[in-house]
Motif scaffolding. Sequence first.
Motif, mmCIF file in Angstrom:
data_model
loop_
_atom_site.group_PDB
_atom_site.id
_atom_site.type_symbol
_atom_site.label_atom_id
_atom_site.label_comp_id
_atom_site.label_asym_id
_atom_site.label_seq_id
_atom_site.Cartn_x
_atom_site.Cartn_y
_atom_site.Cartn_z
ATOM 1 N N VAL A 307 0.847 -1.194 0.000
ATOM 2 C CA VAL A 307 0.000 0.000 0.000
ATOM 3 C C VAL A 307 0.882 1.243 0.000
ATOM 4 O O VAL A 307 1.847 1.316 0.764
ATOM 5 N N HIS A 308 0.561 2.198 -0.843
ATOM 6 C CA HIS A 308 1.213 3.514 -0.824
ATOM 7 C C HIS A 308 0.241 4.531 -0.221
ATOM 8 O O HIS A 308 -0.854 4.721 -0.757
ATOM 9 N N LEU A 309 0.651 5.155 0.887
ATOM 10 C CA LEU A 309 -0.186 6.209 1.466
ATOM 11 C C LEU A 309 -0.170 7.458 0.595
ATOM 12 O O LEU A 309 -1.118 8.248 0.618
ATOM 13 N N GLU A 310 0.916 7.640 -0.149
ATOM 14 C CA GLU A 310 1.011 8.742 -1.111
ATOM 15 C C GLU A 310 1.761 8.225 -2.332
ATOM 16 O O GLU A 310 2.617 7.336 -2.225
ATOM 17 N N ALA A 311 1.453 8.799 -3.472
ATOM 18 C CA ALA A 311 2.103 8.348 -4.706
ATOM 19 C C ALA A 311 3.574 8.768 -4.716
ATOM 20 O O ALA A 311 3.911 9.884 -4.299
ATOM 21 N N PRO A 312 4.473 7.898 -5.202
ATOM 22 C CA PRO A 312 5.864 8.316 -5.437
ATOM 23 C C PRO A 312 5.920 9.379 -6.534
ATOM 24 O O PRO A 312 4.914 9.675 -7.188
ATOM 25 N N ASP A 313 7.116 9.926 -6.761
ATOM 26 C CA ASP A 313 7.269 11.015 -7.722
ATOM 27 C C ASP A 313 7.197 10.552 -9.170
ATOM 28 O O ASP A 313 7.045 11.372 -10.072
ATOM 29 N N ASN A 314 7.347 9.254 -9.414
ATOM 30 C CA ASN A 314 7.364 8.764 -10.795
ATOM 31 C C ASN A 314 6.858 7.332 -10.842
ATOM 32 O O ASN A 314 6.848 6.625 -9.826
ATOM 33 N N LEU A 315 6.444 6.914 -12.042
ATOM 34 C CA LEU A 315 5.886 5.567 -12.196
ATOM 35 C C LEU A 315 6.951 4.479 -12.108
ATOM 36 O O LEU A 315 6.641 3.335 -11.761
ATOM 37 N N GLU A 316 8.207 4.814 -12.426
ATOM 38 C CA GLU A 316 9.269 3.828 -12.274
ATOM 39 C C GLU A 316 9.360 3.384 -10.807
ATOM 40 O O GLU A 316 9.421 2.194 -10.514
ATOM 41 N N ALA A 317 9.391 4.359 -9.898
ATOM 42 C CA ALA A 317 9.489 4.030 -8.475
ATOM 43 C C ALA A 317 8.240 3.285 -8.017
ATOM 44 O O ALA A 317 8.326 2.312 -7.252
ATOM 45 N N LEU A 554 0.417 1.436 -16.999
ATOM 46 C CA LEU A 554 1.816 1.243 -16.616
ATOM 47 C C LEU A 554 2.632 0.699 -17.787
ATOM 48 O O LEU A 554 3.731 1.183 -18.070
ATOM 49 N N LEU A 555 2.090 -0.292 -18.475
ATOM 50 C CA LEU A 555 2.826 -0.914 -19.574
ATOM 51 C C LEU A 555 3.032 0.058 -20.728
ATOM 52 O O LEU A 555 4.095 0.069 -21.363
ATOM 53 N N GLU A 556 2.047 0.892 -21.012
ATOM 54 C CA GLU A 556 2.207 1.896 -22.066
ATOM 55 C C GLU A 556 3.328 2.869 -21.721
ATOM 56 O O GLU A 556 4.098 3.290 -22.587
ATOM 57 N N TYR A 557 3.449 3.215 -20.435
ATOM 58 C CA TYR A 557 4.519 4.114 -20.002
ATOM 59 C C TYR A 557 5.884 3.514 -20.315
ATOM 60 O O TYR A 557 6.832 4.220 -20.677
ATOM 61 N N PHE A 558 6.000 2.176 -20.194
ATOM 62 C CA PHE A 558 7.266 1.499 -20.460
ATOM 63 C C PHE A 558 7.372 0.996 -21.896
ATOM 64 O O PHE A 558 8.257 0.202 -22.214
ATOM 65 N N GLY A 559 6.461 1.426 -22.753
ATOM 66 C CA GLY A 559 6.603 1.136 -24.176
ATOM 67 C C GLY A 559 5.873 -0.095 -24.670
ATOM 68 O O GLY A 559 6.010 -0.449 -25.846
ATOM 69 N N GLU A 560 5.119 -0.782 -23.827
ATOM 70 C CA GLU A 560 4.319 -1.932 -24.268
ATOM 71 C C GLU A 560 2.925 -1.418 -24.643
ATOM 72 O O GLU A 560 2.059 -1.259 -23.778
ATOM 73 N N LEU A 561 2.726 -1.178 -25.919
ATOM 74 C CA LEU A 561 1.547 -0.428 -26.358
ATOM 75 C C LEU A 561 0.349 -1.302 -26.712
ATOM 76 O O LEU A 561 -0.747 -0.794 -26.895
ATOM 77 N N ASP A 562 0.533 -2.605 -26.833
ATOM 78 C CA ASP A 562 -0.568 -3.457 -27.291
ATOM 79 C C ASP A 562 -0.980 -4.483 -26.237
ATOM 80 O O ASP A 562 -1.523 -5.542 -26.570
ATOM 81 N N ALA A 563 -0.741 -4.176 -24.967
ATOM 82 C CA ALA A 563 -1.073 -5.132 -23.912
ATOM 83 C C ALA A 563 -2.588 -5.209 -23.710
ATOM 84 O O ALA A 563 -3.277 -4.184 -23.749
ATOM 85 N N PRO A 564 -3.113 -6.405 -23.481
ATOM 86 C CA PRO A 564 -4.547 -6.521 -23.193
ATOM 87 C C PRO A 564 -4.847 -6.048 -21.771
ATOM 88 O O PRO A 564 -3.940 -5.917 -20.945
ATOM 89 N N ALA A 565 -6.112 -5.792 -21.487
ATOM 90 C CA ALA A 565 -6.513 -5.428 -20.131
ATOM 91 C C ALA A 565 -6.191 -6.581 -19.183
ATOM 92 O O ALA A 565 -6.302 -7.754 -19.544
#
Length: 641
Positions: A307-317, A554-565
């Motif tokens: 659980v994150h009580l607050e979001a980190p500064d970036n999606l990588e983290a 998340l996957l689109e952010y890392f370049g995986e553009l055709d991932a299914p739901a």
Amino acid sequence: MPDHATDDLLHVLRQTWGHAQFRPLQEDIIRSVLAGQDTLALLPTGGGKSICFQVPALARPGLCLVVSPLIALMKDQVENLRKRGIKAEAVYAGMSHQEIDQTLDNCVYGPVKFLYVSPERLLTDMFRARVGKMKVSLLAIDEAHCLSQWGYDFRPPYLRIQELRELLPGVPCMALTATATEQVRQDIVEKLHFGASHRVFQQSFARPNLSYSVLSTEDKLRRLLEVVRGVGKDKTSIVYARTRRQTEDTAAYLQQQGVAAAPYHAGLPAEQRTRTQQDWMQNRTRCIVATNAFGMGIDKPDVRLVVHLEAPDNLEAYYQEAGRAGRDEKYAFAVLLQGPNDADELRRRTQQSFPPLDTVRRVYQALANFSRTAVGGGELVAFDFDLQQFAETYRIRALDAHNSLRTLEREGFVQVNEAVNNPARVHIPIDHTDLYCFQVANAQHDKLIKSLLRFHGGELFSGFQRISENSLAQHLRLSAVELRKMLVFLHRSGIIQFQPRHESPQALFTTPRYDADKLPLDQKHLLQSRDLALHKTDAVIRYAAGSRCRQQLLLEYFGELDAPACGVCDVCLARKKAQQAAAPTPELRAQLLALVQATPQTPRQVLAHFTSAQATPVTELLRELVELGELRYAPDGRLVG
């Protein structure tokens, strides 16, 4: 290059780690580097990156040189290798000149298989003079995203690795990371001067067993308790908080509600941190509430909830931290709690993390005064550093001091390390004959020397060994103060080299100290860094606010553009639930037919007999019944049977 059969590699894996088989891509990555090819390996958190360079290093002669930016992670990996009977050493900030000298000598002349080095130590004169004499078989770059200014954790000293490669001609290089966008991947290959035949292996960032959720709430502690209880308070969990105070307050709240929770952050005494981590690893504590430093290198596969009580500064983290759940590939949950003002607060924090240049220069000068470092001196000389004391001494806001130091780190001028528990260490630099002569002439120290030799044997002559001052004091029936005085005396007499225990955070200048007014800060680059950080912050905010599958985002952010739901995140589950609720039932079908056959009605009149939640399935079913001919429209627009 000898061919390494699969059976040989599996033998190394089984014999050393007890694993029956490799995980996906591991063997392909290992074979690539054994074939002498430069190799980039992108494996998600928990994907077994360390195996990828440790197995090939053990499969052939020579030493594996590992570059890593995290002291705690280096120490953990060295300790784990030593427990398996493998000779491993590390060189990092906080070690004395003599200790580094002895360690490097052991790597040149001894049977050391792994040398872990922090990047700023790579090209010191001492290291340059020794590395060419080492029989290096593989160069492994851990956390390789630190090479790229487009990444989320850029470390300028990493850029000098390309110079190290010039000192190791013909040695293959393996770069490893869990998180890298396409731009960062290209940057790694370019900055490391990979050969034309290099290989890139990338496992999908998808985690099919991990359910991502974003839960909006105005009461995060209450919502956290609901989530923990929902998963099962007897299950293992990690709760990430932004501040040390927040970890302690949250852990106290959970304890009051009957959850076996404990706080963990760098400000706690080393013994308490160690005990807390061990209790959590052994399931005596079920929930650990920690700052983001916790979890690096910890292999606990049965974490069911992060659980994150607050979001980190970036999606990588976020991806890395959330990915510590479900490493056993069983169903697990990653939850982000989102307050009404969190997005604005996250943007504000990102803006604040880039202070004005005059503030940065003022902090740099204060650090020089704090450490008593003259202009032109101090390069790589570590000193104990307490941020709160520093800020109070020089009347600088703690937040300004923290953000300025982060800026100075990003620009490659200083380095600040979290507290790491460094036990006391001892080395005997003289030979057995001289030591015996000293013992005969100094009977009051004979028992201590004999005890050191009994506990640690001949290893004391070949390198620094960790000692427990408490155990030694109890064995000799001395107080800790008396023992320390004796060790210091032996050190000053040249009989031993003694490095006292320390667990304070440390700082160091990574270049010779500048006059603060002449510090070559690149304002254009700093503005680019700020814009990149804001771009990454916006990506986090879009993820939290998104109405699409969380894993797809998340996957689109890392370049995986055709991932299914993914089918298991909060968005996908809500969509499934709505579809199931909207699906027409046989009972509804019979009810509609009976209603219309009894009294012809318009569609609007039909809908008046049902709740608003039933409007969609009723409308769809009416359309279907008309298409099937079971209902038809009369000339006046009413439906008849």
